[in-house]
Design a protein around this motif. Structure first.
Motif, PDB file in Angstrom:
ATOM      1  N   UNK A   1     -46.404  67.418 -87.965  1.00  0.00           N
ATOM      2  CA  UNK A   1     -47.514  68.209 -88.487  1.00  0.00           C
ATOM      3  C   UNK A   1     -47.394  68.376 -89.996  1.00  0.00           C
ATOM      4  N   UNK A   2     -48.528  68.637 -90.640  1.00  0.00           N
ATOM      5  CA  UNK A   2     -48.539  68.835 -92.082  1.00  0.00           C
ATOM      6  C   UNK A   2     -49.028  70.235 -92.430  1.00  0.00           C
ATOM      7  N   UNK A   3     -48.717  70.650 -93.673  1.00  0.00           N
ATOM      8  CA  UNK A   3     -49.013  72.017 -94.110  1.00  0.00           C
ATOM      9  C   UNK A   3     -49.588  72.011 -95.520  1.00  0.00           C
ATOM     10  N   UNK A   4     -50.550  72.890 -95.749  1.00  0.00           N
ATOM     11  CA  UNK A   4     -51.042  73.176 -97.085  1.00  0.00           C
ATOM     12  C   UNK A   4     -51.118  74.682 -97.265  1.00  0.00           C
ATOM     13  N   UNK A   5     -51.323  75.128 -98.512  1.00  0.00           N
ATOM     14  CA  UNK A   5     -51.382  76.569 -98.774  1.00  0.00           C
ATOM     15  C   UNK A   5     -52.521  76.881 -99.727  1.00  0.00           C
ATOM     16  N   UNK A   6     -53.031  78.103 -99.626  1.00  0.00           N
ATOM     17  CA  UNK A   6     -54.006  78.642-100.566  1.00  0.00           C
ATOM     18  C   UNK A   6     -53.485  80.004-100.996  1.00  0.00           C
ATOM     19  N   UNK A   7     -52.975  80.083-102.221  1.00  0.00           N
ATOM     20  CA  UNK A   7     -52.312  81.299-102.683  1.00  0.00           C
ATOM     21  C   UNK A   7     -53.156  82.019-103.725  1.00  0.00           C
ATOM     22  N   UNK A   8     -53.168  83.330-103.614  1.00  0.00           N
ATOM     23  CA  UNK A   8     -53.783  84.145-104.649  1.00  0.00           C
ATOM     24  C   UNK A   8     -52.705  85.021-105.270  1.00  0.00           C
ATOM     25  N   UNK A   9     -52.366  86.139-104.664  1.00  0.00           N
ATOM     26  CA  UNK A   9     -51.430  87.080-105.297  1.00  0.00           C
ATOM     27  C   UNK A   9     -50.011  86.530-105.423  1.00  0.00           C
ATOM     28  N   UNK A  10     -49.645  85.545-104.607  1.00  0.00           N
ATOM     29  CA  UNK A  10     -48.288  84.984-104.691  1.00  0.00           C
ATOM     30  C   UNK A  10     -48.167  83.943-105.799  1.00  0.00           C
ATOM     31  N   UNK A  11     -49.274  83.483-106.340  1.00  0.00           N
ATOM     32  CA  UNK A  11     -49.263  82.670-107.541  1.00  0.00           C
ATOM     33  C   UNK A  11     -48.409  81.426-107.520  1.00  0.00           C
ATOM     34  N   UNK A  12     -48.244  80.798-106.383  1.00  0.00           N
ATOM     35  CA  UNK A  12     -47.447  79.582-106.293  1.00  0.00           C
ATOM     36  C   UNK A  12     -46.039  79.787-105.756  1.00  0.00           C
ATOM     37  N   UNK A  13     -45.645  81.040-105.523  1.00  0.00           N
ATOM     38  CA  UNK A  13     -44.283  81.305-105.050  1.00  0.00           C
ATOM     39  C   UNK A  13     -44.039  80.709-103.667  1.00  0.00           C
ATOM     40  N   UNK A  14     -45.045  80.779-102.797  1.00  0.00           N
ATOM     41  CA  UNK A  14     -44.896  80.204-101.461  1.00  0.00           C
ATOM     42  C   UNK A  14     -44.685  78.694-101.563  1.00  0.00           C
TER      43      UNK A  14
ATOM     44  N   UNK B   1     -49.050  70.170-100.399  1.00  0.00           N
ATOM     45  CA  UNK B   1     -49.427  70.847-101.634  1.00  0.00           C
ATOM     46  C   UNK B   1     -50.445  71.921-101.317  1.00  0.00           C
ATOM     47  N   UNK B   2     -51.170  72.361-102.325  1.00  0.00           N
ATOM     48  CA  UNK B   2     -52.153  73.410-102.079  1.00  0.00           C
ATOM     49  C   UNK B   2     -52.820  73.834-103.358  1.00  0.00           C
ATOM     50  N   UNK B   3     -53.322  75.061-103.377  1.00  0.00           N
ATOM     51  CA  UNK B   3     -54.049  75.560-104.542  1.00  0.00           C
ATOM     52  C   UNK B   3     -53.680  77.012-104.799  1.00  0.00           C
ATOM     53  N   UNK B   4     -53.553  77.346-106.079  1.00  0.00           N
ATOM     54  CA  UNK B   4     -53.420  78.739-106.497  1.00  0.00           C
ATOM     55  C   UNK B   4     -54.810  79.183-106.952  1.00  0.00           C
TER      56      UNK B   4
ATOM     57  N   UNK C   1     -52.699  75.530 -92.431  1.00  0.00           N
ATOM     58  CA  UNK C   1     -52.915  76.075 -93.769  1.00  0.00           C
ATOM     59  C   UNK C   1     -52.576  77.556 -93.769  1.00  0.00           C
ATOM     60  N   UNK C   2     -51.867  77.979 -94.808  1.00  0.00           N
ATOM     61  CA  UNK C   2     -51.558  79.394 -95.018  1.00  0.00           C
ATOM     62  C   UNK C   2     -52.391  79.900 -96.181  1.00  0.00           C
ATOM     63  N   UNK C   3     -53.006  81.061 -96.024  1.00  0.00           N
ATOM     64  CA  UNK C   3     -53.753  81.693 -97.110  1.00  0.00           C
ATOM     65  C   UNK C   3     -53.223  83.103 -97.334  1.00  0.00           C
ATOM     66  N   UNK C   4     -53.074  83.476 -98.611  1.00  0.00           N
ATOM     67  CA  UNK C   4     -52.556  84.794 -98.971  1.00  0.00           C
ATOM     68  C   UNK C   4     -53.425  85.390-100.060  1.00  0.00           C
ATOM     69  N   UNK C   5     -53.820  86.656 -99.892  1.00  0.00           N
ATOM     70  CA  UNK C   5     -54.535  87.389-100.934  1.00  0.00           C
ATOM     71  C   UNK C   5     -54.132  88.852-100.856  1.00  0.00           C
TER      72      UNK C   5
END
Length: 415
Positions: A272-285, A301-304, A349-353
């Motif tokens: 399986x593959x993973x991507x991320x969408x970060x807001x308050x964590x600013x790339x830390x994840x 990879x993902x997006x801040x 996909x993980x999303x954090x805000x």
């Protein structure tokens, strides 16, 4: 067998460098059945070093000292050791030849101060340092072994592995120490202790259980001490089985690895593959994953997306969602996670805000409020967290808890 480590140097005490030597030495000694009872850091002061040596001799059979063996006046370890043992100095010809070899190899002039590296206390057994000019030194005094080593990590490690450990094995009858660690998440230390209290109470005297909490995780470390390492390993696995069977929903992995590696291993196992969408964590994840070799096997990879504009453009978050519910909301992170999974073509996909602080909080959404969502092929789950503390801690907690949520969904969908 017991040991103590003494690190010498003002640079450690003022925080100029981090003492990684002690951690490495302690791990290495423990792997060979030597229990480290204390680690002490002292300044470049004769009185402080003498005090530390005297105290260590009351607690340990093996005393390992690092640092203070350079050629300059501020390096006083050799002189202090000579005073401690009440001896003078001699020039060791083997150490001198090693100094000459190193300077000749680099085509540098050999100064008198460099030759003095070969001067050692009269009672020292020289441990030849193939990687540097400062020799290691072995002392036998009053039933104790004292070992003085250079503070340069690769020089120290060479001497420990090639000189110190072989001598220690000859000198002492070493016992075995076996450790096994269970990584758990989602249940606090006190609740874990209550859940496995009867198992912990049943442990024999030679097996100990330690609770090691850290930001949403608790490591349970079982340590067994005895003569037969194989028998200890078999015995300790029985208790590991009991504990993991008691709290299966909270056990991440029965192995001493970081949480993010456990997640990546599971994803790799399931292809399986993973991507991320970060807001308050600013790339830390993203950093937690990419700091490890092999992350590219699963992490795309993902997006801040710190701004609402980027949330809309990159993740397909609806403008109306942001206007109605705000960036820190369940509705927004659900759309962030689904948008990231779709746009970046990942299985999960993980999303954090959230509001990391110290500013930006409101009565409805105070500092520490974080929403996390994890989206898979068939299901998306979300959770609200209410942290407290400083900005850095909130960012770390948000990232760690998002990985726990990811593991929960992957296991639910693929086990």
């Amino acid at each position: 067998m017991s040991a103590e480590i003494i690190t010498i140097g003002d640079e450690i005490l003022i925080g100029q460098i981090v003492d990684t030597n002690s951690a490495w030495i302690a791990t290495t000694l423990n792997d060979h059945g030597i229990s480290v009872k204390q680690i002490t850091s002292v300044s470049d002061s004769k009185d402080h070093i003498l005090e530390a040596l005297g105290a260590a001799s009351q607690r340990a059979e093996l005393i390992i000292i690092t640092g203070g063996l350079g050629p300059t006046k501020d390096d006083i370890t050799k002189k202090t050791l000579a005073d401690y043992f009440g001896v003078g100095f001699r020039r060791d010809e083997g150490a001198l030849e090693n100094v000459k070899r190193i300077f000749a190899k680099s085509n540098r002039p050999l100064l008198a101060i460099n030759e003095q590296q070969a001067d050692v206390p009269q009672n020292a057994i020289v441990l030849q340092n193939q990687n540097g000019t400062a020799p290691g030194m072995w002392f036998e005094e009053g039933g104790h072994i004292y070992v003085s080593l250079p503070g340069v990590p690769f020089e120290m490690k060479y001497l420990i592995e090639e000189e110190v450990l072989p001598r220690v094995k000859v000198h002492f009858d070493l016992s075995a120490i076996v450790h096994h660690t269970i990584l758990t998440a989602g249940l606090g230390e006190s609740f874990l202790a209550e859940a496995i209290a009867d198992i912990e109470d049943s442990l024999p005297p030679h097996i100990h259980l330690a609770y090691l909490p850290k930001l949403g995780q608790v490591r349970l470390r079982l340590s067994a001490y005895g003569l037969d390492g194989a028998a200890l390993s078999t015995e300790i696995r029985q208790y590991v089985t009991k504990i993991t069977a008691r709290i299966p929903e909270y056990v991440i992995v029965s192995e001493d690895i970081p949480l993010e590696i456990a997640a990546m291993n599971l994803l790799k196992e399931k292809n399986l593959t993973l991507t991320v969408a970060e807001s308050c964590t600013g790339g830390f994840l993203s950093h937690l994953f990419t700091q490890h070799s092999g992350a590219s096997n699963v992490f795309l990879g993902g997006a801040v997306t710190y701004s609402n504009e980027l949330k809309e453009k990159l993740l397909n978050v609806q403008h109306a969602t942001l206007q109605t519910f705000g960036a820190v909301s369940e509705e927004t992170v659900l759309e962030m996670a689904k948008g990231a999974g779709k746009n970046f073509n990942a299985d999960y996909a993980i999303a954090i805000s959230g509001v990391a602080g110290p500013g930006g909080g409101t009565e409805a959404k105070p500092v520490g409020t974080v929403w996390v969502a994890v989206s898979g092929k068939n299901k998306t789950i979300s959770r609200k967290y209410s942290f407290s503390g400083r900005r850095t801690q909130n960012i770390e907690r948000a990232a760690i808890n998002s990985i726990v949520l990811l593991l929960k969904l992957v296991k639910e969908e693929h086990n």
